[in-house]
Design a protein around this motif. Structure first.
Motif, PDB file in Angstrom:
ATOM      1  N   PRO A 174       0.806  -1.232   0.000  1.00  0.00           N
ATOM      2  CA  PRO A 174       0.000   0.000   0.000  1.00  0.00           C
ATOM      3  C   PRO A 174       0.834   1.275   0.000  1.00  0.00           C
ATOM      4  O   PRO A 174       0.546   2.210  -0.742  1.00  0.00           O
ATOM      5  N   ALA A 175       1.885   1.326   0.819  1.00  0.00           N
ATOM      6  CA  ALA A 175       2.684   2.551   0.904  1.00  0.00           C
ATOM      7  C   ALA A 175       3.397   2.845  -0.408  1.00  0.00           C
ATOM      8  O   ALA A 175       3.634   4.001  -0.753  1.00  0.00           O
ATOM      9  N   SER A 176       3.746   1.811  -1.164  1.00  0.00           N
ATOM     10  CA  SER A 176       4.417   2.042  -2.439  1.00  0.00           C
ATOM     11  C   SER A 176       3.451   2.647  -3.454  1.00  0.00           C
ATOM     12  O   SER A 176       3.846   3.471  -4.283  1.00  0.00           O
ATOM     13  N   VAL A 177       2.214   2.241  -3.396  1.00  0.00           N
ATOM     14  CA  VAL A 177       1.212   2.785  -4.315  1.00  0.00           C
ATOM     15  C   VAL A 177       0.997   4.263  -4.033  1.00  0.00           C
ATOM     16  O   VAL A 177       0.947   5.091  -4.949  1.00  0.00           O
ATOM     17  N   SER A 178       0.881   4.618  -2.756  1.00  0.00           N
ATOM     18  CA  SER A 178       0.655   6.016  -2.394  1.00  0.00           C
ATOM     19  C   SER A 178       1.847   6.891  -2.761  1.00  0.00           C
ATOM     20  O   SER A 178       1.707   8.098  -2.946  1.00  0.00           O
ATOM     21  N   ALA A 179       3.034   6.287  -2.882  1.00  0.00           N
ATOM     22  CA  ALA A 179       4.237   7.042  -3.260  1.00  0.00           C
ATOM     23  C   ALA A 179       4.473   7.015  -4.771  1.00  0.00           C
ATOM     24  O   ALA A 179       5.533   7.446  -5.227  1.00  0.00           O
ATOM     25  N   SER A 180       3.495   6.503  -5.534  1.00  0.00           N
ATOM     26  CA  SER A 180       3.613   6.388  -6.996  1.00  0.00           C
ATOM     27  C   SER A 180       4.782   5.510  -7.401  1.00  0.00           C
ATOM     28  O   SER A 180       5.387   5.701  -8.459  1.00  0.00           O
ATOM     29  N   ARG A 181       5.120   4.537  -6.564  1.00  0.00           N
ATOM     30  CA  ARG A 181       6.205   3.607  -6.858  1.00  0.00           C
ATOM     31  C   ARG A 181       5.726   2.189  -6.587  1.00  0.00           C
ATOM     32  O   ARG A 181       6.275   1.467  -5.762  1.00  0.00           O
ATOM     33  N   THR A 182       4.697   1.806  -7.317  1.00  0.00           N
ATOM     34  CA  THR A 182       3.991   0.567  -7.049  1.00  0.00           C
ATOM     35  C   THR A 182       4.930  -0.630  -7.042  1.00  0.00           C
ATOM     36  O   THR A 182       5.647  -0.886  -8.011  1.00  0.00           O
ATOM     37  N   ALA A 183       4.909  -1.355  -5.946  1.00  0.00           N
ATOM     38  CA  ALA A 183       5.706  -2.568  -5.801  1.00  0.00           C
ATOM     39  C   ALA A 183       4.823  -3.652  -5.193  1.00  0.00           C
ATOM     40  O   ALA A 183       3.896  -3.368  -4.433  1.00  0.00           O
ATOM     41  N   TYR A 184       5.137  -4.894  -5.536  1.00  0.00           N
ATOM     42  CA  TYR A 184       4.364  -6.031  -5.051  1.00  0.00           C
ATOM     43  C   TYR A 184       5.080  -6.718  -3.895  1.00  0.00           C
ATOM     44  O   TYR A 184       6.307  -6.715  -3.801  1.00  0.00           O
TER      45      TYR A 184
END
Length: 665
Positions: A174-184
Motif C-alpha cells: 500500500p505505501a508504495s502505491v501512495s508514493a507512486s512507486r507501485t511494488a508487489y
C-alpha cells in the motif's frame, strides 16, 4: 583556467572559470542544496560519472596550500556532503558525495593535499535485510498487521526441483502505491499451491517481470521500507518513469532464478538484475532536487555525433567540439556463433523389472531365504533383487521362463531396425549408451481434492501375478528400496514378497519414474555472415543446466509412463528448448561485431552528451563508430558509459567520454 579548443597557437579560444565546490552542513545530515557554502581553499581537478555500480561516481579535490603541511589531525570535513557544479547560469550539478579520503604528500617537488568525494552505496538507502511478504491471512482488513520479513536472500522466480516458480504476490504494498512507486509483495515460491491457500489469503502467486523486480528493489532498498529512518540522498524513478525507459521493460526478458544476497545495497542489486538482461543505469545530477537513478537499455539511446573538422579546414568552433580522440577496432574477441547446453533431457517412463538372481534359485524354498533363514547367506538377492537390465547385466536368453518375463535390454534411444535382445522405446530420439541409470522421481503430480495443492507423486512400483494381464500397486507390507546405482528395487523386509514367489514365472514388476538422457538439450545460433566482422568461425560455448531444462512424460511405446495425461492431468513438465534458441541468438547478436574502444576529449565542459547516448561518428573527419561491417542488417554504435569533467593547469577544462561497444539495436 583557459584552453585552446583545437590546439592552435597564438590565441585563446575561450576562458573558463573553475568548477564550483560546495560543502553541506557540518553535521553531514544535509547536502548543500539551498544557500550552499563555498568550499574555500580547494579546486576540483576531476569528476567521474559512470554507468552501473561497479565504480560509483567520485570527484577529486586539490587544496591550494599556502604553507607546508604540519600539525594535522583527523580531517574535519569527513562525512560531510560535497557538491561540484559547473559554473553556468544557473549552475549545473555534476557530482555529489561524502568527503571520504584525504591524501597528504610531502615530496621533493613540494607538499600536496588531495581529497576525494564519493557517492557511496549507503547514499541510495539501506542494505537488503530480507524478503518483504504477507505473513497472515487477515491482510485484507488490516494490511499493516500482516506484513512480515523473511530474513534471507531475495530470489526472483526461483527454480525449485527443476521448476521455474513465480514468487510475486498479486497484492501491492500500500505505501508504495501512495508514493507512486507501485511494488508487489513477495510470496513464498512453494506457498499458494492450492486453491484453499489462495482462498484463505485472497492472494495468488505470479512470475516477476523485469519491470516489477526493478520496482521492488527501488522501493525496498532505495525507499528504505525496512529502514524508514535512514537518510536517502539519491532519488528513484516513479512507476511512470520506469515504464518510460523502454517499452520492453514492461514485457521484457524473463527474470529466472535471480538471487540478490542479503546485505546487498542498491547499486550492486541493480547490476545483478539489469546488466544480464540488457539494461544499465547511472545517476543523473542535473536537477534541482536530489540526483536520480536513470535506467537505459544497452545499445539503445539517442544518437549523437562528435565534431572535428577535416584536415586543412578553417577553424570553426561550431564544427569542432572534439580535439583529441582514440579509436581502437578489434575483432579477436568477437565470437559469431553461440552454442548453449542446458540440462540433460529427461522423460518419465515405466520400465519392466526382471529377476536379478540366478535362475537356478527360482524354486528355492521361501522360508529358507527369510533374513533368519538357513540359506539367506549367499542368497540375499533371491526373490528380492529386481532390475531393469538397462546395463545389460542379465542373460537375455535364459533356459527357463523367469520372473519378469523374457529378459530384454531396454534401449531408450531409437534403433534403426529391430535388434535381437533389445527393446527400443524411442524415448530419446538420439543414440543412448547401454549403461546403468538412476530412476528419479516422476514429474507427474496429484491434486489434493481438499486443498487443491498439487504434489509430485512418488515412484510407482506395481506387480502382476498373471504375466502382466492385470496390475496392482505394491502391497503395503512390502518393504523395498530403490537401487542407488541402477534402475531397480531391492525388497529388504524380513520375508520375500509371497505374492511374487507364489506366481513364479508369471510374476511381473514394473517401475515408474524419470530417467535422464545422455544428451543435453541444446541449440546453436550460427554465424550470420553479413553481420559478423570475423569471417573465421568462433564459437562461444555456454553450459547452463540450471537455466534450461526439459522434462516430459513418455506417452508412446513400450516405456510409456503409467501416469497418462487423461487420468493424471497434472505434471511438472518443462521445455526450455525454445528459450535456448532465443538466448543464443541474443548473445551472438551482442558479440559478433567489432570491439570498438574509444576515448574522446572535448575542450570545455559538455553536458549535451549523456551516459547512455550513442555516438555514431566523428563528423568532419567522417570517422564511423559503427562496429558492424558494411552491409550489415543492423548498426552497432558505441555507447557512452562514463563521463569525466577534468581541469588541469596545463590542459585546462575538458570533458572526456568513455564508451562501451553496447549491443545491437
Amino acid at each position: 583556467m583557459s584552453t585552446d579548443a583545437v590546439n592552435t597557437s597564438g590565441q585563446l579560444a575561450y576562458v573558463y572559470p573553475a568548477l564550483q565546490v560546495y560543502l553541506g552542513d557540518s553535521s553531514g545530515a544535509a547536502p548543500p542544496d539551498s544557500s550552499p557554502a563555498a568550499f574555500s581553499g580547494v579546486w576540483c581537478e576531476r569528476v567521474v560519472q559512470s554507468a552501473s555500480g561497479s565504480r560509483l561516481d567520485y570527484a577529486e579535490l586539490r587544496y591550494n596550500l599556502s604553507a607546508p603541511l604540519q600539525n594535522r589531525t583527523q580531517p574535519a570535513n569527513f562525512a560531510r556532503m560535497v557538491d561540484v557544479r559547473l559554473p553556468s547560469s544557473p549552475e549545473i550539478k555534476i557530482a555529489r558525495g561524502d568527503y571520504v579520503t584525504e591524501k597528504a604528500d610531502v615530496q621533493m617537488q613540494g607538499d600536496s593535499l588531495i581529497a576525494q568525494i564519493q557517492l557511496r552505496p549507503y547514499h541510495f538507502g539501506g542494505p537488503l535485510t530480507g524478503t518483504f511478504m504477507l505473513s497472515a491471512p487477515a491482510f485484507v482488513d488490516n494490511p499493516s498487521t500482516a506484513e512480515g520479513w523473511l530474513r534471507d536472500d531475495i530470489v526472483f522466480n526461483p527454480i525449485i526441483d527443476g521448476r521455474l516458480l513465480g514468487n510475486r504476490s498479486d497484492i501491492t504494498i500500500p505505501a508504495s502505491v501512495s508514493a507512486s512507486r507501485t511494488a508487489y509483495y513477495f510470496t513464498h515460491p512453494e506457498a499458494l499451491d492450492s486453491t484453499l491457500a489462495m482462498t484463505q489469503t485472497n492472494e495468488t502467486r505470479n512470475l516477476w517481470t523485469l519491470r516489477q523486480a526493478l520496482a521492488y528493489l527501488l522501493w525496498d532498498l532505495a525507499w528504505d521500507y525496512g529502514h524508514s529512518n535512514r537518510a536517502r540522498f539519491v532519488d528513484t524513478p516513479d512507476a511512470a518513469g520506469i515504464t518510460l525507459v523502454n517499452d520492453s521493460l514492461i514485457t521484457g526478458p524473463q527474470v529466472r532464478d535471480l538471487r540478490i544476497p542479503i546485505g546487498t545495497y542498491l547499486p550492486q542489486a541493480l547490476d545483478l538484475l539489469l546488466i544480464p538482461l540488457g539494461y544499465n543505469w547511472y545517476v543523473d545530477y542535473d536537477r534541482a532536487a536530489k540526483p536520480i537513478i536513470k535506467i537505459f537499455q544497452i545499445g539503445t539511446g539517442t544518437q549523437k555525433e562528435l565534431k572535428l573538422q577535416a584536415v586543412g579546414a578553417t577553424l570553426n568552433l561550431a564544427n569542432s567540439n572534439c580535439n583529441q580522440f582514440s579509436v581502437e577496432n578489434a575483432i579477436a574477441d568477437s565470437f559469431n556463433e553461440v552454442l548453449i547446453f542446458g540440462d540433460y533431457d529427461r522423460r518419465e517412463v515405466t520400465v519392466p523389472l526382471f529377476a536379478g538372481w540366478d535362475e537356478l534359485k527360482d524354486n528355492i524354498d521361501a522360508w529358507t531365504v527369510q533374513k533368519d533363514g538357513d540359506q539367506y547367506t549367499n542368497n540375499e538377492d533371491v526373490w528380492r533383487l529386481w532390475i531393469a537390465n538397462e546395463g545389460a547385466d542379465l542373460d537375455i536368453t535364459p533356459s527357463n521362463p523367469r520372473p519378469g518375463g523374457t529378459v530384454k535390454i531396454p534401449y531408450f534411444g531409437t534403433l534403426s531396425s529391430a535388434v535381437t535382445g533389445y527393446t527400443s522405446g524411442g524415448v530419446f530420439n538420439v543414440p543412448q549408451a547401454i549403461r546403468h541409470r538412476v530412476m528419479e522421481p516422476p514429474i507427474t503430480g496429484a491434486k489434493d481434492i481438499s486443498t487443491g495443492r498439487i504434489q509430485p507423486l512418488p515412484h510407482l512400483l506395481e506387480y502382476s501375478t498373471d504375466s502382466g494381464a492385470t496390475w496392482k500397486p505394491a502391497e503395503p507390507d512390502w518393504s523395498f528400496q530403490l537401487l542407488p546405482d541402477q534402475i531397480g528395487v531391492l525388497f529388504d523386509g524380513h520375508e520375500i514378497p509371497s505374492e511374487l514367489y507364489e506366481a513364479k514365472a508369471a510374476a511381473r514388476l514394473r517401475l515408474t519414474g524419470t530417467i535422464a538422457s545422455d544428451h543435453r538439450i541444446a541449440d546453436i545460433a550460427t554465424q550470420v555472415t553479413a553481420d559478423c566482422v570475423n569471417a573465421r568461425e568462433f564459437v562461444q560455448v555456454l553450459v547452463q543446466p540450471d537455466k534450461y531444462r526439459k522434462a516430459t512424460r513418455q506417452t508412446t511405446g513400450p516405456f510409456a509412463t503409467r501416469y497418462d495425461a487423461t487420468n493424471y492431468p497434472h505434471s511438472f513438465t518443462v521445455d526450455d528448448t525454445s528459450l535456448i534458441s532465443v538466448q543464443a541468438e541474443a548473445i551472438r547478436n551482442q558479440n559478433h561485431f567489432a570491439d570498438v574502444s574509444c576515448e574522446f576529449r572535448l575542450p570545455g565542459w559538455h553536458t549535451e552528451y549523456k551516459i547512455g547516448d550513442l555516438i555514431t561518428k566523428i563528423a568532419g573527419r567522417e570517422i564511423s563508430l559503427n562496429a558492424a561491417p558494411a552491409g550489415a542488417s543492423q548498426n552497432r554504435y558505441v555507447q557512452i558509459v562514463e563521463r569525466r569533467f577534468e581541469n588541469s593547469d596545463n590542459g585546462g577544462p575538458s570533458t572526456v567520454l568513455i564508451v562501451d561497444r553496447g549491443v545491437a539495436q
